[in-house]
Design a protein around this motif. Structure first.
Motif, mmCIF file in Angstrom:
data_model
loop_
_atom_site.group_PDB
_atom_site.id
_atom_site.type_symbol
_atom_site.label_atom_id
_atom_site.label_comp_id
_atom_site.label_asym_id
_atom_site.label_seq_id
_atom_site.Cartn_x
_atom_site.Cartn_y
_atom_site.Cartn_z
ATOM 1 N N ASP A 124 0.831 -1.208 0.000
ATOM 2 C CA ASP A 124 0.000 0.000 0.000
ATOM 3 C C ASP A 124 0.869 1.263 0.000
ATOM 4 O OD1 ASP A 124 -2.522 1.351 0.141
ATOM 5 O OD2 ASP A 124 -2.177 1.690 2.286
ATOM 6 N N GLY A 125 1.658 1.416 -1.065
ATOM 7 C CA GLY A 125 2.464 2.619 -1.217
ATOM 8 C C GLY A 125 3.583 2.768 -0.202
ATOM 9 N N SER A 126 4.205 1.667 0.187
ATOM 10 C CA SER A 126 5.303 1.726 1.165
ATOM 11 C C SER A 126 6.455 2.579 0.639
ATOM 12 C CB SER A 126 5.820 0.315 1.469
ATOM 13 O OG SER A 126 4.817 -0.475 2.073
ATOM 14 N N THR A 127 7.117 3.281 1.566
ATOM 15 C CA THR A 127 8.270 4.095 1.200
ATOM 16 C C THR A 127 9.579 3.484 1.694
ATOM 17 O OG1 THR A 127 7.956 5.445 3.191
ATOM 18 C CG2 THR A 127 6.920 6.225 1.152
ATOM 19 N N ASP A 128 9.490 2.324 2.341
ATOM 20 C CA ASP A 128 10.702 1.616 2.743
ATOM 21 C C ASP A 128 10.941 0.448 1.781
ATOM 22 O OD1 ASP A 128 8.795 -0.243 3.453
ATOM 23 O OD2 ASP A 128 9.325 -0.320 5.577
ATOM 24 N N ILE A 175 2.399 -16.934 -4.234
ATOM 25 C CA ILE A 175 2.397 -15.526 -3.836
ATOM 26 C C ILE A 175 2.061 -14.617 -5.016
ATOM 27 C CG2 ILE A 175 3.830 -13.623 -2.992
ATOM 28 C CD1 ILE A 175 5.392 -15.614 -1.338
ATOM 29 N N THR A 176 1.112 -13.705 -4.783
ATOM 30 C CA THR A 176 0.783 -12.642 -5.725
ATOM 31 C C THR A 176 1.064 -11.312 -5.048
ATOM 32 O OG1 THR A 176 -0.973 -13.930 -6.788
ATOM 33 C CG2 THR A 176 -1.076 -11.535 -7.044
ATOM 34 N N VAL A 177 1.691 -10.398 -5.777
ATOM 35 C CA VAL A 177 1.999 -9.081 -5.213
ATOM 36 C C VAL A 177 1.243 -8.009 -5.990
ATOM 37 C CG1 VAL A 177 3.796 -7.379 -4.724
ATOM 38 C CG2 VAL A 177 4.269 -9.822 -4.426
ATOM 39 N N ILE A 178 0.590 -7.128 -5.262
ATOM 40 C CA ILE A 178 -0.107 -5.989 -5.864
ATOM 41 C C ILE A 178 0.491 -4.721 -5.275
ATOM 42 C CG2 ILE A 178 -2.320 -4.800 -6.137
ATOM 43 C CD1 ILE A 178 -3.678 -7.532 -5.679
ATOM 44 N N HIS A 179 0.890 -3.797 -6.134
ATOM 45 C CA HIS A 179 1.408 -2.499 -5.692
ATOM 46 C C HIS A 179 0.344 -1.443 -5.981
ATOM 47 C CE1 HIS A 179 5.525 -3.977 -5.053
ATOM 48 N NE2 HIS A 179 5.370 -4.669 -6.164
ATOM 49 N N GLN A 180 0.024 -0.621 -4.980
ATOM 50 C CA GLN A 180 -0.942 0.449 -5.184
ATOM 51 C C GLN A 180 -0.490 1.689 -4.416
ATOM 52 O OE1 GLN A 180 -4.582 -1.330 -3.547
ATOM 53 N NE2 GLN A 180 -4.283 -0.225 -1.633
ATOM 54 N N GLU A 181 -1.048 2.838 -4.782
ATOM 55 C CA GLU A 181 -0.762 4.060 -4.040
ATOM 56 C C GLU A 181 -1.343 3.942 -2.643
ATOM 57 O OE1 GLU A 181 -2.070 7.533 -6.065
ATOM 58 O OE2 GLU A 181 -0.849 7.160 -7.856
ATOM 59 N N ASN A 182 -0.721 4.625 -1.707
ATOM 60 C CA ASN A 182 -1.160 4.524 -0.318
ATOM 61 C C ASN A 182 -2.611 4.981 -0.154
ATOM 62 O OD1 ASN A 182 -1.154 6.285 2.583
ATOM 63 N ND2 ASN A 182 -0.516 4.150 2.660
ATOM 64 N N ALA A 183 -3.431 4.080 0.386
ATOM 65 C CA ALA A 183 -4.846 4.391 0.599
ATOM 66 C C ALA A 183 -5.339 3.876 1.942
ATOM 67 C CB ALA A 183 -5.693 3.800 -0.529
#
Length: 343
Positions: free
Chosen positions: A39-43, A59-67
């Motif tokens: 969820d939009g991690s900055t680390d 494993i499935t990875v989804i990247h999204q903007e922080n919400a």
């Protein structure tokens, strides 16, 4: 073997994430779909998720903007394709047989929801009731399970994914406080059978950066709204009964204490004058005054109840100032006092 979808919302959890993911990969139940929602991690959390994706096809990875965690979990629900559904927070872990035990009781008792206890630090938090319950009976234990902090979280539970999707049950964006509990109440309202395990199968790690350890803006207003939502749920389902009333009113009283404590949190932007004014507003609120008889769950609650009844705002201010000083500067003493207060 029926597939279990395990959703992990991830936000700046690099220090904990590998332990979390490893605990899921080591489950004795192997037919898993592991959905990591960054969820939009900055680390380094996003990179860690991607690294694990290449080590295990489950494993499935989804990247999204922080919400926020609610949005991340909802994203995972949309992606999920299993029969059953679990949630694990990125800074926590589950025991090796957690999913296996959940599955066993879901299928043995044809349950719509299975609930377990959990570990938190040195504490084992187990429900005081156990076994199979029809909806009619289970509803009368809502207040008890809420008070025991067993009901709110989605992480110590297993759900039927088809039921979640069919009834469009999602974590609400309209609430920034208590959204997990509201998700569970919505699911319970659309379910018929429940199984409660006394075992502590979920492990909450002590993350000092989590939202539960941060200052919360307008916490008292959020507490009131959540109280009203839970009460409406119980009234709607003919469960606003003696035990549920007593437990919910006690929870509200404890929520008042947490709300005042929050004013004095080291992360609070409030000035001393604003802290005093907000404390007085909360203590003078009609909902707080009428619930004075429910300030009884601990020595602290009785003391705060007395401050409220006598309108001793100066004494209350000094108490909470000292409490925050001990919490931040004398941590071991604070933990000891907490343990004594709960006896």
């Amino acid at each position: 073997m029926k597939k279990v979808s395990i959703i992990v919302p991830v936000y700046n959890a690099a220090a904990y994430l590998e332990v979390c993911i490893t605990s899921i990969l080591r489950q004795t139940y192997k037919n898993l779909e592991i959905i990591l929602v960054n969820d939009g991690s900055t680390d380094e959390s996003g990179n860690i998720c991607d690294q694990y994706k290449y080590t295990d096809p489950r494993i499935t990875v989804i990247h999204q903007e922080n919400a926020g965690p609610s949005a991340a979990r909802n994203t995972g629900i949309e992606q999920a394709s299993g029969t059953y559904l679990q949630f694990v927070d990125a800074d926590d872990r589950i025991k090796k047989t957690t999913t296996q035990q959940f599955i066993h009781f879901m299928e043995t008792f044809d349950a719509d929801l299975v609930i377990c206890g959990y570990e938190s630090g040195n504490q084992l938090l187990s429900p005081s009731i156990a076994g199979f319950f029809t909806k009619e009976v289970f509803l009368h234990h809502i207040g008890l399970l809420y008070k025991q902090i067993i009901l709110p979280s989605p992480c110590n539970k297993m759900y039927r994914l088809e039921k979640v999707k069919h009834h469009e049950i999602r974590f609400p964006f309209s609430h920034s406080y208590g959204e997990d509990l509201l998700f569970n109440l919505s699911y319970i309202e659309n379910s018929a059978s429940f199984y409660v395990l006394p075992s502590s199968l979920y492990v909450y790690e002590q993350n000092p950066n989590s939202l539960t350890n941060s200052y919360i803006d307008n916490m008292f207003e959020k507490q009131k709204k959540l109280y009203n939502d839970v009460r409406m749920f119980l009234e709607k389902n003919d469960s606003w009964t003696h035990d549920n009333i007593t437990h919910l009113e006690t929870i509200f009283a404890n929520g008042v204490i947490h709300s005042i404590t929050n004013l004095f949190h080291q992360g609070s932007p409030l000035s001393t004058k604003e802290q005093k004014n907000q404390l007085k507003i909360i203590c003078n609120h009609s909902d707080v005054i009428t619930k004075y008889p429910y300030f009884t769950s601990s020595v602290q609650a009785k003391l705060i109840g007395t401050f409220i009844r006598k309108k001793s705002y100066r004494q209350a201010f000094i108490f909470f100032k000292i409490k925050e000083f001990i919490r931040t500067r004398l941590r071991r003493i604070f933990v000891l006092l907490q343990q004594v207060d709960k006896r």
